[in-house]
Design a protein around this motif. Structure first.
Motif, PDB file in Angstrom:
ATOM      1  N   MET A 173      -1.135  -5.267   7.642  1.00  0.00           N
ATOM      2  CA  MET A 173       0.317  -5.305   7.780  1.00  0.00           C
ATOM      3  C   MET A 173       0.801  -3.909   8.169  1.00  0.00           C
ATOM      4  O   MET A 173       0.744  -2.962   7.362  1.00  0.00           O
ATOM      5  N   ASP A 174       1.269  -3.760   9.408  1.00  0.00           N
ATOM      6  CA  ASP A 174       1.753  -2.458   9.871  1.00  0.00           C
ATOM      7  C   ASP A 174       3.056  -2.602  10.650  1.00  0.00           C
ATOM      8  O   ASP A 174       3.321  -1.877  11.597  1.00  0.00           O
ATOM      9  N   ARG A 175       3.891  -3.550  10.207  1.00  0.00           N
ATOM     10  CA  ARG A 175       5.157  -3.814  10.881  1.00  0.00           C
ATOM     11  C   ARG A 175       6.329  -3.289  10.057  1.00  0.00           C
ATOM     12  O   ARG A 175       6.242  -3.175   8.844  1.00  0.00           O
ATOM     13  N   GLY A 176       7.451  -3.033  10.732  1.00  0.00           N
ATOM     14  CA  GLY A 176       8.677  -2.658  10.031  1.00  0.00           C
ATOM     15  C   GLY A 176       8.487  -1.443   9.141  1.00  0.00           C
ATOM     16  O   GLY A 176       7.911  -0.427   9.550  1.00  0.00           O
ATOM     17  N   LEU A 177       8.969  -1.553   7.916  1.00  0.00           N
ATOM     18  CA  LEU A 177       8.834  -0.446   6.968  1.00  0.00           C
ATOM     19  C   LEU A 177       7.378  -0.085   6.717  1.00  0.00           C
ATOM     20  O   LEU A 177       7.058   1.064   6.393  1.00  0.00           O
ATOM     21  N   TRP A 178       6.495  -1.057   6.868  1.00  0.00           N
ATOM     22  CA  TRP A 178       5.079  -0.841   6.602  1.00  0.00           C
ATOM     23  C   TRP A 178       4.411   0.019   7.669  1.00  0.00           C
ATOM     24  O   TRP A 178       3.255   0.447   7.481  1.00  0.00           O
ATOM     25  N   TYR A 245      -5.260   2.520   9.825  1.00  0.00           N
ATOM     26  CA  TYR A 245      -3.844   2.397   9.468  1.00  0.00           C
ATOM     27  C   TYR A 245      -3.457   3.487   8.472  1.00  0.00           C
ATOM     28  O   TYR A 245      -2.400   4.124   8.600  1.00  0.00           O
ATOM     29  N   ALA A 246      -4.334   3.732   7.478  1.00  0.00           N
ATOM     30  CA  ALA A 246      -4.054   4.758   6.473  1.00  0.00           C
ATOM     31  C   ALA A 246      -4.008   6.147   7.094  1.00  0.00           C
ATOM     32  O   ALA A 246      -3.237   7.011   6.653  1.00  0.00           O
ATOM     33  N   ALA A 247      -4.810   6.381   8.120  1.00  0.00           N
ATOM     34  CA  ALA A 247      -4.855   7.703   8.748  1.00  0.00           C
ATOM     35  C   ALA A 247      -3.552   8.049   9.466  1.00  0.00           C
ATOM     36  O   ALA A 247      -3.209   9.227   9.607  1.00  0.00           O
ATOM     37  N   ARG A 248      -2.816   7.037   9.906  1.00  0.00           N
ATOM     38  CA  ARG A 248      -1.588   7.307  10.660  1.00  0.00           C
ATOM     39  C   ARG A 248      -0.310   7.040   9.864  1.00  0.00           C
ATOM     40  O   ARG A 248       0.785   7.329  10.345  1.00  0.00           O
ATOM     41  N   THR A 249      -0.441   6.480   8.650  1.00  0.00           N
ATOM     42  CA  THR A 249       0.735   6.033   7.902  1.00  0.00           C
ATOM     43  C   THR A 249       0.802   6.706   6.537  1.00  0.00           C
ATOM     44  O   THR A 249      -0.195   6.756   5.808  1.00  0.00           O
ATOM     45  N   SER A 250       1.975   7.202   6.176  1.00  0.00           N
ATOM     46  CA  SER A 250       2.199   7.805   4.863  1.00  0.00           C
ATOM     47  C   SER A 250       1.883   6.797   3.764  1.00  0.00           C
ATOM     48  O   SER A 250       2.183   5.609   3.896  1.00  0.00           O
ATOM     49  N   MET A 251       1.286   7.271   2.662  1.00  0.00           N
ATOM     50  CA  MET A 251       0.934   6.343   1.597  1.00  0.00           C
ATOM     51  C   MET A 251       2.158   5.859   0.826  1.00  0.00           C
ATOM     52  O   MET A 251       2.243   4.687   0.468  1.00  0.00           O
ATOM     53  N   PHE A 252       3.118   6.740   0.578  1.00  0.00           N
ATOM     54  CA  PHE A 252       4.204   6.387  -0.336  1.00  0.00           C
ATOM     55  C   PHE A 252       5.583   6.613   0.283  1.00  0.00           C
ATOM     56  O   PHE A 252       6.301   5.656   0.563  1.00  0.00           O
ATOM     57  N   VAL A 253       5.953   7.859   0.509  1.00  0.00           N
ATOM     58  CA  VAL A 253       7.271   8.171   1.063  1.00  0.00           C
ATOM     59  C   VAL A 253       7.315   7.765   2.537  1.00  0.00           C
ATOM     60  O   VAL A 253       6.444   8.155   3.312  1.00  0.00           O
ATOM     61  N   PRO A 254       8.281   6.947   2.962  1.00  0.00           N
ATOM     62  CA  PRO A 254       8.348   6.541   4.369  1.00  0.00           C
ATOM     63  C   PRO A 254       8.528   7.740   5.290  1.00  0.00           C
ATOM     64  O   PRO A 254       9.461   8.532   5.137  1.00  0.00           O
ATOM     65  N   LEU A 255       7.608   7.878   6.261  1.00  0.00           N
ATOM     66  CA  LEU A 255       7.644   8.951   7.247  1.00  0.00           C
ATOM     67  C   LEU A 255       7.245   8.387   8.601  1.00  0.00           C
ATOM     68  O   LEU A 255       6.524   7.384   8.663  1.00  0.00           O
ATOM     69  N   PRO A 256       7.698   9.003   9.692  1.00  0.00           N
ATOM     70  CA  PRO A 256       7.279   8.508  11.009  1.00  0.00           C
ATOM     71  C   PRO A 256       5.751   8.497  11.111  1.00  0.00           C
ATOM     72  O   PRO A 256       5.094   9.448  10.663  1.00  0.00           O
ATOM     73  N   PRO A 257       5.166   7.458  11.674  1.00  0.00           N
ATOM     74  CA  PRO A 257       3.702   7.403  11.779  1.00  0.00           C
ATOM     75  C   PRO A 257       3.157   8.508  12.664  1.00  0.00           C
ATOM     76  O   PRO A 257       3.810   8.933  13.626  1.00  0.00           O
ATOM     77  N   LYS A 258       1.969   8.984  12.333  1.00  0.00           N
ATOM     78  CA  LYS A 258       1.324  10.025  13.130  1.00  0.00           C
ATOM     79  C   LYS A 258       0.893   9.445  14.480  1.00  0.00           C
ATOM     80  O   LYS A 258       0.483   8.296  14.570  1.00  0.00           O
ATOM     81  N   ARG A 259       0.967  10.267  15.512  1.00  0.00           N
ATOM     82  CA  ARG A 259       0.485   9.855  16.817  1.00  0.00           C
ATOM     83  C   ARG A 259      -1.034   9.862  16.832  1.00  0.00           C
ATOM     84  O   ARG A 259      -1.665  10.658  16.104  1.00  0.00           O
ATOM     85  N   PRO A 260      -1.649   8.993  17.618  1.00  0.00           N
ATOM     86  CA  PRO A 260      -3.117   9.006  17.718  1.00  0.00           C
ATOM     87  C   PRO A 260      -3.608  10.390  18.120  1.00  0.00           C
ATOM     88  O   PRO A 260      -3.086  11.015  19.046  1.00  0.00           O
ATOM     89  N   GLY A 261      -4.604  10.850  17.392  1.00  0.00           N
ATOM     90  CA  GLY A 261      -5.175  12.158  17.685  1.00  0.00           C
ATOM     91  C   GLY A 261      -4.466  13.302  17.012  1.00  0.00           C
ATOM     92  O   GLY A 261      -4.878  14.461  17.142  1.00  0.00           O
TER      93      GLY A 261
END
Length: 264
Positions: A173-178, A245-261
């Motif tokens: 699940m990597d949609r919306g807030l996720w 998914y974990a490498a690009r997405t903050s675990m807890f506090v919502p933050l913009p996802p990291k760009r690939p690389g």
């Protein structure tokens, strides 16, 4: 001091009554995970006891905040778990199914612990009942933070439910807030309790705020490191695509996802 002892005793008694009833229900149905449904109910009963003692509008605002949260949480957990067996977390805590280990183990390892946790988390409610209101602005700031928490949690849960219904969903699940947080529902729950602390603890003065600060801190620690995100991550990391998914997405506090690389 007498008022504090009385309110602390009332709050503890309320928690004990709810957990005792829950233990009886657990013995009847054969699983202790029913305590998750009772968690919100227990805190609402404590909020009502504190409001009945103080009679202030501040305490009744807290009843509304806790009541909305408790109603949503309890109904959500009940709906989600009613057709399932024992939660694996509780199997690990108990050392086996409830019918095998017995109610004595369940009372010591689950219901006493949960009752103590309810009392601890209710400290802002107790502080408001004893100390009264010093800063009304903190009540409304707390309500605003609470609203943010409720919205984030509700939207996150709704998006997750929609994902589970989608037959074309991917493995993660990597949609919306996720896409901004791996656990937006837990983040929302933490915000909610910081809001209640602002409206109940800090609004009653610096001393009451400091005395009740352990409540939102404990809730955040539990949600991140003990019963929430970290515990779930151990299982999720085994799912295909989740480490990426974990490498690009903050675990807890919502933050913009990291760009690939991007560098972590």
């Amino acid at each position: 001091m007498p008022d504090f002892l009385l309110v602390a005793g009332l709050s503890l008694a309320a928690a004990v009554v709810v957990m005792t009833v829950t233990a009886l229900v657990a013995a009847r149905v054969g699983r202790v995970s029913v305590v998750d449904t009772a968690w919100g109910i227990a805190l609402l009963v404590v909020a009502l006891a504190c409001a009945a003692f103080s009679g202030t509008w501040q305490s009744w605002v807290l009843v509304v905040l806790v009541g909305v949260w408790a109603g949503r949480l309890s109904s959500h957990i009940f709906t989600r778990s009613r057709s399932h067996g024992e939660d694996p977390r509780y199997l690990a805590v108990l050392g086996g199914p409830l019918p095998e280990v017995g109610m004595g183990v369940a009372v010591r390892r689950v219901f006493l612990v949960q009752g103590a946790a309810v009392w601890l988390v209710s400290l802002p409610l107790q502080a408001a009942a004893v100390a009264g209101l010093d800063w009304s602005w903190a009540v409304w700031l707390g309500v605003a933070v609470w609203v943010v928490g409720v919205v984030v949690e509700a939207v996150g849960d709704a998006q997750l439910a929609a994902y589970k219904r989608d037959p074309d969903r991917g493995p993660v699940m990597d949609r919306g807030l996720w896409s901004w947080s791996r656990h937006p529902n837990y983040f929302g729950d933490a915000c909610l309790w910081w809001g209640i602390w602002l409206a109940g603890g800090l609004a009653s003065g610096w001393l009451a705020g400091l005395a009740s600060l352990l409540s939102p801190v404990a809730m955040t620690v539990w949600l991140v490191w003990i019963t929430g995100a970290r515990l779930l991550e151990r299982t999720m990391m085994k799912r295909p695509g989740y480490p990426e998914y974990a490498a690009r997405t903050s675990m807890f506090v919502p933050l913009p996802p990291k760009r690939p690389g991007a560098v972590p």
